[in-house]
Design an enzyme around this catalytic site. Structure first.
Site, PDB file in Angstrom:
ATOM      1  N   HIS A 171       0.861  -1.195   0.000  1.00  0.00           N
ATOM      2  CA  HIS A 171       0.000   0.000   0.000  1.00  0.00           C
ATOM      3  C   HIS A 171       0.891   1.237   0.000  1.00  0.00           C
ATOM      4  CE1 HIS A 171      -3.850   2.084   1.720  1.00  0.00           C
ATOM      5  NE2 HIS A 171      -3.165   2.893   0.911  1.00  0.00           N
ATOM      6  N   HIS A 199       1.410   4.823  -2.510  1.00  0.00           N
ATOM      7  CA  HIS A 199       1.072   5.648  -3.673  1.00  0.00           C
ATOM      8  C   HIS A 199       2.349   6.332  -4.124  1.00  0.00           C
ATOM      9  CE1 HIS A 199      -3.300   5.303  -2.786  1.00  0.00           C
ATOM     10  NE2 HIS A 199      -2.839   5.138  -1.556  1.00  0.00           N
ATOM     11  N   HIS A 248      -9.334   0.628  -1.698  1.00  0.00           N
ATOM     12  CA  HIS A 248      -9.371   1.284  -0.395  1.00  0.00           C
ATOM     13  C   HIS A 248     -10.812   1.203   0.122  1.00  0.00           C
ATOM     14  CE1 HIS A 248      -5.558   2.972  -1.611  1.00  0.00           C
ATOM     15  NE2 HIS A 248      -5.492   3.847  -0.630  1.00  0.00           N
ATOM     16  N   GLU A 308     -11.409   3.141   5.449  1.00  0.00           N
ATOM     17  CA  GLU A 308     -10.367   4.032   5.975  1.00  0.00           C
ATOM     18  C   GLU A 308     -11.077   5.087   6.825  1.00  0.00           C
ATOM     19  OE1 GLU A 308      -8.250   6.364   3.025  1.00  0.00           O
ATOM     20  OE2 GLU A 308      -6.718   7.006   4.463  1.00  0.00           O
ATOM     21  N   ASP A 356       1.749   3.965   2.795  1.00  0.00           N
ATOM     22  CA  ASP A 356       0.716   4.772   2.145  1.00  0.00           C
ATOM     23  C   ASP A 356       1.303   5.956   1.367  1.00  0.00           C
ATOM     24  OD1 ASP A 356      -1.844   5.398   1.339  1.00  0.00           O
ATOM     25  OD2 ASP A 356      -2.590   6.007   3.306  1.00  0.00           O
ATOM     26  N   ASP A 357       1.599   7.052   2.064  1.00  0.00           N
ATOM     27  CA  ASP A 357       2.151   8.270   1.439  1.00  0.00           C
ATOM     28  C   ASP A 357       3.284   8.787   2.330  1.00  0.00           C
ATOM     29  OD1 ASP A 357       0.030   8.771  -0.766  1.00  0.00           O
ATOM     30  OD2 ASP A 357      -1.149   8.462   1.063  1.00  0.00           O
TER      31      ASP A 357
HETATM   32  N1  HPA Z   1      -6.617   7.163   0.901  1.00  0.00           N
HETATM   33  C1  HPA Z   1      -7.299   7.608  -0.141  1.00  0.00           C
HETATM   34  N2  HPA Z   1      -6.715   8.148  -1.190  1.00  0.00           N
HETATM   35  C2  HPA Z   1      -5.391   8.257  -1.209  1.00  0.00           C
HETATM   36  C3  HPA Z   1      -4.640   7.818  -0.158  1.00  0.00           C
HETATM   37  C4  HPA Z   1      -5.288   7.221   0.952  1.00  0.00           C
HETATM   38  O1  HPA Z   1      -4.691   6.755   1.921  1.00  0.00           O
HETATM   39  N3  HPA Z   1      -3.353   8.092  -0.464  1.00  0.00           N
HETATM   40  C5  HPA Z   1      -3.337   8.643  -1.684  1.00  0.00           C
HETATM   41  N4  HPA Z   1      -4.586   8.756  -2.139  1.00  0.00           N
HETATM   42 ZN    ZN Z   2      -3.749   4.712   0.241  1.00  0.00          ZN
END
Ligand code: HPA
Ligand code: ZN
Length: 344
Positions: free
Chosen positions: A20, A22, A200, A203, A281-282
């Site tokens: 996971h 991006h 996703h 969340e 994630d990011d």
């Molecule tokens: N959630 C939703 N969209 C996203 C995410 C995330 O964690 N990271 C980059 N786009």
């Molecule tokens: Zn994500």
């Protein structure tokens, strides 16, 4: 709780996959500003300190606002290649053997870029990572769920001729109000193109979205999915079916999904037999790459055996060929022998 240098080194070298991530979320502010100069793009920030001061997020949307704004600096094949190679350099240092990486082509296409330029650049970066580090990486075509569904179909039109270069389809961006069932036809078509399926769900959105992702989209993996704890029957089902959950502790902390890393329900889900994985994630936005997510959990009291189980889950939940998984399992076994004292 402070952890020893040895534990932190062990977690860094722990053989793992990242499922996971991006690629646009690895754009560090320094690199973003360098790209504005290199590409003659302007951003409404006054240098690095001003940009850095924006990295406080009240929720998912406030993060996405900055994330999409900074993505506009990415213009050339080289930009995408450099971004990918920079990430793979971090990942290799963090013990990642294989990464399955989201990219958001709709946003780049809306910025006037050609889909093939984006794909070429990312593939070039992946080849550089393989040559330099032997790291394995593959791409997940991510659908931006708060754009119209027709835009996702246009994306599949662009992606179809080179579908063999993609591993999977994913679904990201603003979640609440954009339920998975909207994308039933998109996922049906992606499955027909031979792609693996992930989304996703859960969340910020309700556990009902996780159910829809499973029942309507037929996903093999759920990204985040932490809200599943609201539905014990669903927890039981996901455990029984071996569905991977790609949990991202520092992301959930920084997006105010939880108030403390200790409250990401990882221990509870592991105890229920769910195939939980840990991911970044990011990382450029949330304060750490994957090993930092593992050490944050150790600091929050998660035992080393649980963290080793999570790394094993990351091998089982990835979409690699069986022989590659077997090689990673063997590496994990060697790691366990080396750090047996920490696992006692
Ligand atoms: N959630 C939703 N969209 C996203 C995410 C995330 O964690 N990271 C980059 N786009
Ligand atoms: Zn994500």
């Amino acid at each position: 709780m402070a952890i020893s240098t040895r534990i932190s080194q062990a977690l860094q070298s722990l053989p793992k996959t990242e499922l996971h991530l991006h690629i646009e979320g690895t754009l560090e502010p320094e690199l973003a500003l360098r790209m504005t100069e290199r590409n003659g793009v302007t951003l409404p920030f006054n240098g690095l300190d001003d940009l850095r001061s924006r990295y406080y997020f009240a929720d998912l949307q406030s993060f996405l606002d900055l994330y999409y704004q900074l993505m506009s600096v990415l213009r050339t094949r080289e930009d995408f290649s450099d971004l990918m190679f920079a990430y793979l350099t971090h990942a290799h240092k963090d013990g990642v053997r294989r990464a399955e990486i989201f990219f958001d082509p709709q946003v780049h296409m809306n910025n006037g870029l050609d889909y093939n330029l984006v794909l070429d650049g990312l593939q070039d970066g992946i080849a550089r990572g393989r040559d330099a580090y032997g790291i394995d990486a593959a791409l997940i075509l991510s659908v931006v769920r708060d754009l119209p569904v027709e835009s996702a179909q246009t994306l599949l039109d662009a992606a179809a001729p080179r579908a063999n270069e993609l591993l999977a389809i994913g679904l990201d961006s603003a979640e609440v109000g954009y339920p998975p069932e909207l994308f039933e036809q998109v996922y049906e078509r992606a499955a027909g193109m031979g792609l693996h399926l992930a989304a996703h769900a859960g969340e910020e959105g309700p556990s009902e979205y996780i159910r829809q992702a499973l029942d309507v989209l037929h996903v093999e993996r759920i990204d985040h999915g932490v809200r599943i704890v609201d539905d014990p029957a669903l927890v039981e089902r996901v455990a029984a079916e071996g569905i991977g959950l790609t949990v991202c502790p520092l992301s959930s902390l920084r997006l105010q999904v939880v108030d403390d890393v200790a409250n990401v329900p990882i221990r509870q889900l592991l105890d229920a037999g769910v195939r939980v994985t840990v991911n970044s994630d990011d990382p450029a936005y949330f304060g750490g790459y994957i090993a930092r997510n593992y050490t944050a959990l150790a600091e929050a009291g998660l035992p080393m055996e649980a963290l080793a189980t999570i790394a094993g889950n990351s091998i089982e939940a990835c979409f690699a060929p069986e022989e590659d998984k077997a090689a990673m399992r063997a590496e994990l076994d060697r790691w366990k022998a080396e750090y047996a004292d920490l696992l006692a």
